[in-house]
Design an enzyme around this catalytic site. Structure first.
Site, short mmCIF file in Angstrom:
data_model
loop_
_atom_site.label_atom_id
_atom_site.label_comp_id
_atom_site.label_asym_id
_atom_site.label_seq_id
_atom_site.Cartn_x
_atom_site.Cartn_y
_atom_site.Cartn_z
N CYS A 23 -6.15 -2.20 0.51
CA CYS A 23 -5.14 -2.37 1.56
C CYS A 23 -5.77 -3.17 2.71
O CYS A 23 -6.91 -2.97 3.07
CB CYS A 23 -4.66 -1.03 2.06
SG CYS A 23 -3.46 -1.20 3.41
N ASP A 64 21.92 0.11 -16.56
CA ASP A 64 21.81 -1.05 -15.69
C ASP A 64 20.85 -2.07 -16.32
O ASP A 64 19.70 -1.76 -16.57
CB ASP A 64 21.27 -0.55 -14.34
CG ASP A 64 21.08 -1.66 -13.33
OD1 ASP A 64 21.17 -2.84 -13.72
OD2 ASP A 64 20.85 -1.33 -12.16
N CYS A 87 0.84 -1.19 0.00
CA CYS A 87 0.00 0.00 0.00
C CYS A 87 0.88 1.25 0.00
O CYS A 87 1.73 1.40 0.87
CB CYS A 87 -0.87 -0.02 1.25
SG CYS A 87 -1.79 1.50 1.50
ZN LIG Z 1 -2.70 0.95 3.57
#
Ligand SMILES: [Zn+2]
Length: 437
Positions: free
Chosen positions: A241, A361, A197
């Site tokens: 989340c 890279d 999150c």
């Molecule tokens: Zn969160």
């Protein structure tokens, strides 16, 4: 368009002259040098050129050149559109694009992710299109979370209309401080940069979640068939989340396999010329943006079909009976998109460089799952072919190492072959075969 101040007119004119000279001497398309000359003479030139135009800015790690092109094509119906078609996506390129279409009332500008806050501020653009954020140019680009945070700050308190991909958590976080957002479910196949999150650092849950259908959010009736499709598609892309309130906002536009579902629940088949899932996602973003300019899907979609190749991408080049289709892949998410377009019945040539524009890279090669290439002929070339060869060897993908693209092409039987190359490798192939667009 109001008349530019004299100094800005002069700066703009000299910039265009420099661009013309650059083209005439074969140094490129001139859009960067022209803009630099203009900005050196009048540092406030971009602000002045942007005044009184209706502008859309397009930013993302992947797909911004194509989406810029699609939106530009759609907006042509409204009037002349200024655009940085050659992908010069920093302020010098924007100056050049606006200078070369002085009277265009509309502008669609591709903007480098890092420059977006500055360009929003300078141009005062009213529409901002945000599509995806993933790892890219690992030695140069900062942490993408920091980029999203800069977007948040740039958009906070500003009267802009943001069109954002709700399926990308980082983009959602970056866009969510804006006053008005149209959320689009454009999908997110590459998830490796968004398992956490961005708000609190907790884990993001993505599947098997309870889902509320979008009935209340959609203005107008939703046909039963489309509604079912919306629910399944949206559930597949949903995220939230586990530890805080941050979750995917409710989209009003959906990419549903080969179709787009608009805010009225109407399903439109995306029968565009550009191939693959990523381009259908770009098309959905473009249609939502066109709608923000007042263009309905039935008017914008035919314009999207007119775009067949963008800055050489998907172009087929020919030599001695070999027809090579060029696919650009600059970072892991881009390789995923290219694999989606690949014709698995054909041989494939892979070419990787690590010059400045590619990022020096090449460790990102280890983030790409190359096992999908097993089972067909694979040819490896480019300046960093040994890096790629080692990666393929570890992935158990048989391949043939060749010294140059020309040699790789000559090794093919007459007929079709697909090519995936990163930025400068792609440009080298294009210049060798002429700048077909
Ligand atoms: Zn969160």
């Amino acid at each position: 368009m109001t008349q530019l101040p004299l100094r800005a007119q002069l700066a703009s004119a000299l910039g265009r002259t420099a661009a013309t000279l650059s083209r005439a001497t074969g140094r490129g398309d001139g859009s960067v040098i022209g803009g630099r000359v203009g900005l050196a003479l009048e540092p406030d030139l971009l602000r002045k050129l942007a005044q009184d135009r209706k502008l859309a800015l397009v930013s993302a790690t992947n797909g911004k050149t194509t989406t810029t092109r699609l939106i530009t094509s759609a907006l042509q119906d409204l009037g002349e559109v200024a655009t940085n078609a050659f992908g010069a996506n920093m302020p010098a390129g924007h100056v050049s694009a606006l200078s070369s279409a002085k009277h265009a009332p509309y502008g669609v500008l591709e903007v480098d992710e890092k420059y977006l806050p500055e360009v929003i501020d300078t141009t005062g653009a009213g529409v901002i299109v945000l599509m995806n954020l993933s790892r890219d140019q690992m030695d140069r680009a900062g942490e993408i979370w920091l980029l999203a945070q800069k977007w948040r700050r740039a958009l906070a308190g500003r009267q802009v209309h943001v069109i954002a991909n709700a399926d990308d958590p980082l983009v959602t976080w970056g866009a969510s401080t804006a006053a008005g957002v149209t959320w689009v479910s454009a999908g997110q196949p590459w998830k490796e940069d968004s398992w956490c999150c961005p708000e609190c650092g907790g884990p993001l849950d993505r599947k098997g979640m309870e889902y509320t259908p979008p009935g209340s959010a959609a203005p107008g009736p939703v046909p039963a068939a489309a509604h079912g499709a919306v629910v399944s598609r949206a559930a597949e892309n949903d995220w939230a989340c586990r530890e805080c309130a941050f979750r995917r906002p409710q989209p009003t536009w959906f990419l549903d396999d080969d179709a787009v579902i608009d805010p009225h629940g109407q399903r439109w088949v995306l029968d565009i010329e550009l191939p693959g899932r990523a381009n259908r996602a770009n098309a959905v973003m473009a249609l939502a943006t066109a709608a923000a300019f007042g263009l309905p899907v039935q008017q914008a979609l035919p314009r999207l079909r007119e775009v067949t190749s963008v800055a050489g991408r998907y172009t087929v080049v020919q030599r001695d009976g070999r027809h090579a289709r060029l696919l650009l892949a600059k970072n892991p998410a881009g390789w995923l998109e290219a694999f989606d377009v690949l014709d698995r019945s054909l041989p494939v040539i892979l070419s990787v460089n690590a010059q400045g524009p590619d990022g020096r890279d090449t460790s990102w090669l280890w983030d790409v799952d190359y096992r999908v290439l097993r089972g067909g002929p694979v040819f490896v070339t480019g300046e960093r072919r040994l890096d790629l060869a080692l990666r393929l060897d570890i992935a158990g993908v048989p391949f043939q190492l060749v010294n140059s693209f020309e040699e790789a092409l000559a090794a093919q039987p007459p007929g079709k072959v697909d090519v995936i190359a990163n930025y400068t490798a792609f440009q080298q192939i294009r210049s060798e075969f002429g700048r077909a667009v």
